[in-house]
Scaffold this motif. Structure first.
Motif, PDB file in Angstrom:
ATOM      1  N   PHE A  73      10.153   1.275  -1.841  1.00 22.73           N
ATOM      2  CA  PHE A  73       8.726   1.030  -2.039  1.00 22.73           C
ATOM      3  C   PHE A  73       8.494   0.218  -3.305  1.00 22.73           C
ATOM      4  CE2 PHE A  73       4.506   1.996  -3.639  1.00 22.73           C
ATOM      5  CZ  PHE A  73       3.730   1.726  -2.524  1.00 22.73           C
ATOM      6  N   ALA A  74       9.223   0.548  -4.370  1.00 24.79           N
ATOM      7  CA  ALA A  74       9.069  -0.197  -5.624  1.00 24.79           C
ATOM      8  C   ALA A  74       9.446  -1.660  -5.431  1.00 24.79           C
ATOM      9  CB  ALA A  74       9.929   0.433  -6.711  1.00 24.79           C
ATOM     10  N   GLU A  85       4.219  -4.043   5.182  1.00 29.69           N
ATOM     11  CA  GLU A  85       5.097  -4.794   6.086  1.00 29.69           C
ATOM     12  C   GLU A  85       6.437  -5.096   5.424  1.00 29.69           C
ATOM     13  OE1 GLU A  85       5.136  -8.817   8.891  1.00 29.69           O
ATOM     14  OE2 GLU A  85       3.314  -8.218   7.836  1.00 29.69           O
ATOM     15  N   ILE A  86       6.415  -5.420   4.140  1.00 30.36           N
ATOM     16  CA  ILE A  86       7.666  -5.697   3.423  1.00 30.36           C
ATOM     17  C   ILE A  86       8.532  -4.440   3.376  1.00 30.36           C
ATOM     18  CG2 ILE A  86       8.664  -6.341   1.197  1.00 30.36           C
ATOM     19  CD1 ILE A  86       6.163  -8.052   0.721  1.00 30.36           C
ATOM     20  N   LEU A  87       7.902  -3.280   3.188  1.00 27.72           N
ATOM     21  CA  LEU A  87       8.635  -2.012   3.190  1.00 27.72           C
ATOM     22  C   LEU A  87       9.327  -1.797   4.529  1.00 27.72           C
ATOM     23  CD1 LEU A  87       9.357   0.750   1.938  1.00 27.72           C
ATOM     24  CD2 LEU A  87       7.162   1.600   2.797  1.00 27.72           C
ATOM     25  N   LEU A  88       8.608  -2.043   5.606  1.00 24.12           N
ATOM     26  CA  LEU A  88       9.196  -1.907   6.942  1.00 24.12           C
ATOM     27  C   LEU A  88      10.369  -2.866   7.126  1.00 24.12           C
ATOM     28  CD1 LEU A  88       5.974  -1.654   9.150  1.00 24.12           C
ATOM     29  CD2 LEU A  88       7.541   0.204   8.569  1.00 24.12           C
ATOM     30  N   GLN A  89      10.218  -4.085   6.630  1.00 20.45           N
ATOM     31  CA  GLN A  89      11.281  -5.084   6.767  1.00 20.45           C
ATOM     32  C   GLN A  89      12.533  -4.680   5.991  1.00 20.45           C
ATOM     33  OE1 GLN A  89       9.051  -8.467   5.393  1.00 20.45           O
ATOM     34  NE2 GLN A  89       8.516  -9.133   7.465  1.00 20.45           N
ATOM     35  N   GLU A  92      14.142  -1.940   8.011  1.00 19.80           N
ATOM     36  CA  GLU A  92      14.656  -2.430   9.298  1.00 19.80           C
ATOM     37  C   GLU A  92      15.921  -3.264   9.129  1.00 19.80           C
ATOM     38  OE1 GLU A  92      14.080  -2.744  13.625  1.00 19.80           O
ATOM     39  OE2 GLU A  92      13.433  -1.380  12.039  1.00 19.80           O
ATOM     40  N   THR A  93      16.052  -3.953   7.995  1.00 16.77           N
ATOM     41  CA  THR A  93      17.215  -4.825   7.795  1.00 16.77           C
ATOM     42  C   THR A  93      18.361  -4.127   7.061  1.00 16.77           C
ATOM     43  OG1 THR A  93      16.185  -5.735   5.781  1.00 16.77           O
ATOM     44  CG2 THR A  93      15.878  -6.971   7.844  1.00 16.77           C
ATOM     45  N   ARG A  94      18.298  -2.799   6.940  1.00 15.51           N
ATOM     46  CA  ARG A  94      19.454  -2.068   6.432  1.00 15.51           C
ATOM     47  C   ARG A  94      20.632  -2.289   7.383  1.00 15.51           C
ATOM     48  NH1 ARG A  94      19.334   2.801   3.287  1.00 15.51           N
ATOM     49  NH2 ARG A  94      20.739   3.671   4.854  1.00 15.51           N
ATOM     50  N   ARG A 185       6.237  -7.392  11.733  1.00  8.50           N
ATOM     51  CA  ARG A 185       5.755  -6.050  12.061  1.00  8.50           C
ATOM     52  C   ARG A 185       5.737  -5.833  13.566  1.00  8.50           C
ATOM     53  NH1 ARG A 185       1.725  -2.681  13.388  1.00  8.50           N
ATOM     54  NH2 ARG A 185       1.420  -0.823  12.077  1.00  8.50           N
ATOM     55  N   ASP A 186       5.393  -6.874  14.324  1.00  8.51           N
ATOM     56  CA  ASP A 186       5.384  -6.760  15.782  1.00  8.51           C
ATOM     57  C   ASP A 186       6.783  -6.508  16.321  1.00  8.51           C
ATOM     58  OD1 ASP A 186       2.661  -7.125  15.907  1.00  8.51           O
ATOM     59  OD2 ASP A 186       2.787  -9.290  16.229  1.00  8.51           O
ATOM     60  N   ASP A 187       7.797  -7.130  15.689  1.00  9.38           N
ATOM     61  CA  ASP A 187       9.183  -6.894  16.109  1.00  9.38           C
ATOM     62  C   ASP A 187       9.573  -5.433  15.867  1.00  9.38           C
ATOM     63  OD1 ASP A 187       9.756  -9.582  16.832  1.00  9.38           O
ATOM     64  OD2 ASP A 187      10.097 -10.091  14.724  1.00  9.38           O
ATOM     65  N   ILE A 188       9.138  -4.904  14.741  1.00 12.43           N
ATOM     66  CA  ILE A 188       9.529  -3.550  14.348  1.00 12.43           C
ATOM     67  C   ILE A 188       8.772  -2.499  15.156  1.00 12.43           C
ATOM     68  CG2 ILE A 188       9.598  -1.919  12.413  1.00 12.43           C
ATOM     69  CD1 ILE A 188       9.795  -4.398  10.555  1.00 12.43           C
ATOM     70  N   ASN A 189       7.488  -2.785  15.432  1.00  4.97           N
ATOM     71  CA  ASN A 189       6.643  -1.869  16.202  1.00  4.97           C
ATOM     72  C   ASN A 189       6.751  -0.449  15.639  1.00  4.97           C
ATOM     73  OD1 ASN A 189       4.883  -0.991  18.182  1.00  4.97           O
ATOM     74  ND2 ASN A 189       6.481  -0.689  19.712  1.00  4.97           N
TER      75      ASN A 189
END
Length: 203
Positions: A73-74, A85-89, A92-94, A185-189
């Motif tokens: 988050f930081a 959205e950046i947090l989700l990305q 997701e890219t881990r 974000r749409d890709d991650i859903n």
């Protein structure tokens, strides 16, 4: 806080969303676990409790510890753009998540184990850091060792019905995947309202 290793469906029941585990088990008992059964789920939650639940769902979905999540988050907050959205990305890219999405492992836990045991390479280099973030152009591959290939091929057979996300490309014969772009974000859903998570940490 240690990483959760208990029943997967129990977590899904607690938060009312299928995060991990069997859909059948969740459908059979969709209410929170506990001795009070369905009656225990009727209480109204505060705004803080709702936001906390969204954060916990996201943590359990990607299997990260609280300290790791705060660090993500930081990092998301320090970047230009929409923090949620950046947090989700970032999550997701881990690498462990990407290995699972490519089909080289059936579950996230299996993907993390595959990476930590040295069966995966990124751009030709072996790594055991499942938390590393991949970037566009990175090639994620299974080591050419016989045991590594056997584990990946078995997983591919088990996950053949699952489609590979558009932001990834995979050659299942060569056991190589490529990160085409950062997912949207749409890709991650996402299964959560990430804005509530942002508000929780912004209090």
């Amino acid at each position: 806080m240690a990483r959760y290793t208990g029943p997967k469906t129990k977590v899904s029941r607690r938060y009312g969303t299928l995060i991990h585990g069997s859909p059948k088990a969740f459908e059979r008992k969709s209410y929170p676990p506990g001795q009070h059964g369905p009656k225990g789920s009727r209480r109204k939650l505060s705004d803080y409790a709702l936001a906390l639940a969204e954060k916990q769902k996201l943590r359990f979905q990607y299997g990260v510890l609280e300290r790791q999540f705060r660090r993500y988050f930081a990092l998301a907050s320090s970047k230009r753009g929409v923090t949620g959205e950046i947090l989700l990305q970032l999550l997701e890219t881990r690498l462990d998540n990407v290995v699972q999405k490519l089909g080289f492992a059936k579950t996230l836990r299996a993907a993390r184990q595959l990476v930590s045991h040295g069966h995966v390479t990124v751009n030709g280099r072996k790594t055991n850091a499942s938390s590393m973030n991949v970037k566009p152009g990175d090639k994620v591959a299974v080591k050419p060792a016989e045991r590594s290939k056997r584990l990946a091929v078995k997983a591919i057979d088990q996950t053949s019905a699952h489609a590979t996300p558009d932001w990834l490309q995979v050659d299942k014969d060569a056991l190589v995947g490529t990160v085409v772009r950062i997912p949207t974000r749409d890709d991650i859903n996402p299964i959560v309202n990430e804005q509530l998570v942002v508000e929780l940490y912004s209090r």
